[in-house]
Design a protein around this motif. Sequence first.
Motif, PDB file in Angstrom:
ATOM      1  N   TRP A 259      70.009   6.279  16.354  1.00 38.37           N
ATOM      2  CA  TRP A 259      69.312   6.465  17.616  1.00 38.37           C
ATOM      3  C   TRP A 259      67.813   6.637  17.402  1.00 38.37           C
ATOM      4  O   TRP A 259      67.004   6.117  18.172  1.00 38.37           O
ATOM      5  N   ASP A 260      67.400   7.365  16.356  1.00 41.77           N
ATOM      6  CA  ASP A 260      65.979   7.614  16.157  1.00 41.77           C
ATOM      7  C   ASP A 260      65.211   6.333  15.850  1.00 41.77           C
ATOM      8  O   ASP A 260      64.062   6.163  16.266  1.00 41.77           O
ATOM      9  N   SER A 261      65.847   5.389  15.160  1.00 42.51           N
ATOM     10  CA  SER A 261      65.200   4.108  14.898  1.00 42.51           C
ATOM     11  C   SER A 261      64.966   3.348  16.201  1.00 42.51           C
ATOM     12  O   SER A 261      63.886   2.775  16.419  1.00 42.51           O
ATOM     13  N   ARG A 262      65.964   3.363  17.069  1.00 44.75           N
ATOM     14  CA  ARG A 262      65.822   2.671  18.360  1.00 44.75           C
ATOM     15  C   ARG A 262      64.738   3.319  19.212  1.00 44.75           C
ATOM     16  O   ARG A 262      63.967   2.639  19.886  1.00 44.75           O
ATOM     17  N   ALA A 263      64.676   4.656  19.183  1.00 44.07           N
ATOM     18  CA  ALA A 263      63.668   5.366  19.969  1.00 44.07           C
ATOM     19  C   ALA A 263      62.257   5.038  19.465  1.00 44.07           C
ATOM     20  O   ALA A 263      61.326   4.874  20.263  1.00 44.07           O
ATOM     21  N   ARG A 264      62.099   4.941  18.150  1.00 41.55           N
ATOM     22  CA  ARG A 264      60.785   4.614  17.591  1.00 41.55           C
ATOM     23  C   ARG A 264      60.388   3.180  17.945  1.00 41.55           C
ATOM     24  O   ARG A 264      59.217   2.896  18.201  1.00 41.55           O
ATOM     25  N   PHE A 265      61.376   2.292  17.953  1.00 42.20           N
ATOM     26  CA  PHE A 265      61.095   0.909  18.347  1.00 42.20           C
ATOM     27  C   PHE A 265      60.665   0.849  19.813  1.00 42.20           C
ATOM     28  O   PHE A 265      59.743   0.103  20.169  1.00 42.20           O
ATOM     29  N   MET A 266      61.303   1.642  20.657  1.00 38.33           N
ATOM     30  CA  MET A 266      60.927   1.682  22.086  1.00 38.33           C
ATOM     31  C   MET A 266      59.502   2.190  22.249  1.00 38.33           C
ATOM     32  O   MET A 266      58.735   1.675  23.066  1.00 38.33           O
ATOM     33  N   GLY A 267      59.123   3.214  21.469  1.00 35.12           N
ATOM     34  CA  GLY A 267      57.756   3.727  21.530  1.00 35.12           C
ATOM     35  C   GLY A 267      56.752   2.673  21.093  1.00 35.12           C
ATOM     36  O   GLY A 267      55.661   2.535  21.684  1.00 35.12           O
ATOM     37  N   PHE A 268      57.112   1.919  20.064  1.00 37.24           N
ATOM     38  CA  PHE A 268      56.278   0.814  19.578  1.00 37.24           C
ATOM     39  C   PHE A 268      56.073  -0.226  20.676  1.00 37.24           C
ATOM     40  O   PHE A 268      54.938  -0.644  20.962  1.00 37.24           O
TER      41      PHE A 268
ATOM     42  N   ASP B  24      60.964  14.129  19.453  1.00 35.12           N
ATOM     43  CA  ASP B  24      60.432  13.154  20.414  1.00 35.12           C
ATOM     44  C   ASP B  24      59.957  11.908  19.655  1.00 35.12           C
ATOM     45  O   ASP B  24      58.764  11.644  19.514  1.00 35.12           O
ATOM     46  N   ASN B  25      60.935  11.152  19.167  1.00 32.66           N
ATOM     47  CA  ASN B  25      60.652   9.978  18.350  1.00 32.66           C
ATOM     48  C   ASN B  25      59.863   8.917  19.104  1.00 32.66           C
ATOM     49  O   ASN B  25      58.964   8.290  18.537  1.00 32.66           O
ATOM     50  N   GLU B  26      60.204   8.705  20.344  1.00 34.29           N
ATOM     51  CA  GLU B  26      59.528   7.664  21.128  1.00 34.29           C
ATOM     52  C   GLU B  26      58.048   7.971  21.299  1.00 34.29           C
ATOM     53  O   GLU B  26      57.189   7.103  21.114  1.00 34.29           O
ATOM     54  N   SER B  27      57.742   9.209  21.628  1.00 38.38           N
ATOM     55  CA  SER B  27      56.352   9.618  21.795  1.00 38.38           C
ATOM     56  C   SER B  27      55.575   9.504  20.483  1.00 38.38           C
ATOM     57  O   SER B  27      54.423   9.060  20.456  1.00 38.38           O
ATOM     58  N   GLY B  28      56.213   9.891  19.378  1.00 36.80           N
ATOM     59  CA  GLY B  28      55.559   9.805  18.082  1.00 36.80           C
ATOM     60  C   GLY B  28      55.242   8.373  17.692  1.00 36.80           C
ATOM     61  O   GLY B  28      54.159   8.074  17.166  1.00 36.80           O
ATOM     62  N   ALA B  29      56.186   7.465  17.958  1.00 34.38           N
ATOM     63  CA  ALA B  29      55.973   6.047  17.646  1.00 34.38           C
ATOM     64  C   ALA B  29      54.900   5.442  18.553  1.00 34.38           C
ATOM     65  O   ALA B  29      54.102   4.607  18.112  1.00 34.38           O
ATOM     66  N   PHE B  30      54.897   5.860  19.798  1.00 29.39           N
ATOM     67  CA  PHE B  30      53.863   5.384  20.735  1.00 29.39           C
ATOM     68  C   PHE B  30      52.479   5.780  20.224  1.00 29.39           C
ATOM     69  O   PHE B  30      51.552   4.956  20.195  1.00 29.39           O
ATOM     70  N   GLU B  31      52.332   7.031  19.808  1.00 25.46           N
ATOM     71  CA  GLU B  31      51.036   7.514  19.320  1.00 25.46           C
ATOM     72  C   GLU B  31      50.606   6.771  18.057  1.00 25.46           C
ATOM     73  O   GLU B  31      49.429   6.414  17.899  1.00 25.46           O
TER      74      GLU B  31
END
Length: 342
Positions: A198-207, A168-175
Amino acid sequence: MSAKKIKNSKLTIDDIAKLAGVSKATVSYVINDKPGVSQELRCKIKKIIEDCNYVPNSAARGLAGEKTHFIGLVIPDVSDMFYANIIRGVEKTSNKYNYLLNLYTTHGEEEKEQRVIKLINSNMVDGLIIMAYYIKDNFIDFLKNEGIPFVFIDYPTKDEEIYSVVVDNESGAFEATEYLISLGHQKIAFLEGHEAAWDSRARFMGFLKALTANSIEFNPLLVEKGNFTREGGYKATKKLLEKGEEFTAIFASNDQMAIGAVRAIKEKGLKIPDNISIIGFDNIEASSIIDPPLTTVMQPIYEIGKKATEILIRLINEEKIEQKKFMLKTKLIKRNSCKALN
């Protein structure tokens, strides 16, 4: 060709077939003690094998429809500790079930990813675990047509029939971003990973979601590409510092880039976290021993490899698995690289 001429050399199943005057499939049937070969011919092939001290390999077993007991792992890199821990998880779990690991590296290059996949067949491995950047429909169609069981890591395919293990990359980046914001940081730079990942994009979305949730305006000038490498993180941070755009914190979308950023900040004569706070993602071993120890988002790297292997072995054994997508959770690890603003 005679047995005498090739004895003690590195033999292949082709050599044995030529000596016996039969097909490779016939030799593999004898090696695997399968029916369908006359007793006379079977004895002839066995004598050649014995005379030449031939040791059958996995391809010979595969030609006769037997399991090779090899699992293939396609991965971008082996030098990065993130991938090294994935490999550990796959290899240890494979060995537990009496499988060996064949490793294929692609260096994140699209052409090499396609070439590697097309070279692998059921004579070489019983199944595949794939970490790739450039996954397209024709890529997936090819894998399906080959009939080799496969599992993706870190690729949330839309195809409901494909098995995958993701974090759950997006959630981790959000936190992680929310943590920096809770410390008073609003001008936060972001270091992106590989453009196709994909994981880089998901982390950017969480950010971005964390900024939006806290009514902080996004500044595109505070984003630089670091390509998931230490050197990339170093160069990206140097660019940020040279821009003159003010920021008080950096969120690097992996630890390797964060470690590179630490070097660039120190070279500038700045202190971490007094002048700039920094946070990474992965929780590789090096993150806890650099100066200062790095705050980061832990993802269960070893467990990713383990889970993907367990799923694949069940697929190889033709077991039915109802769940197709397995998502693992992250955890924020707070260390000394982040500081509250006064």
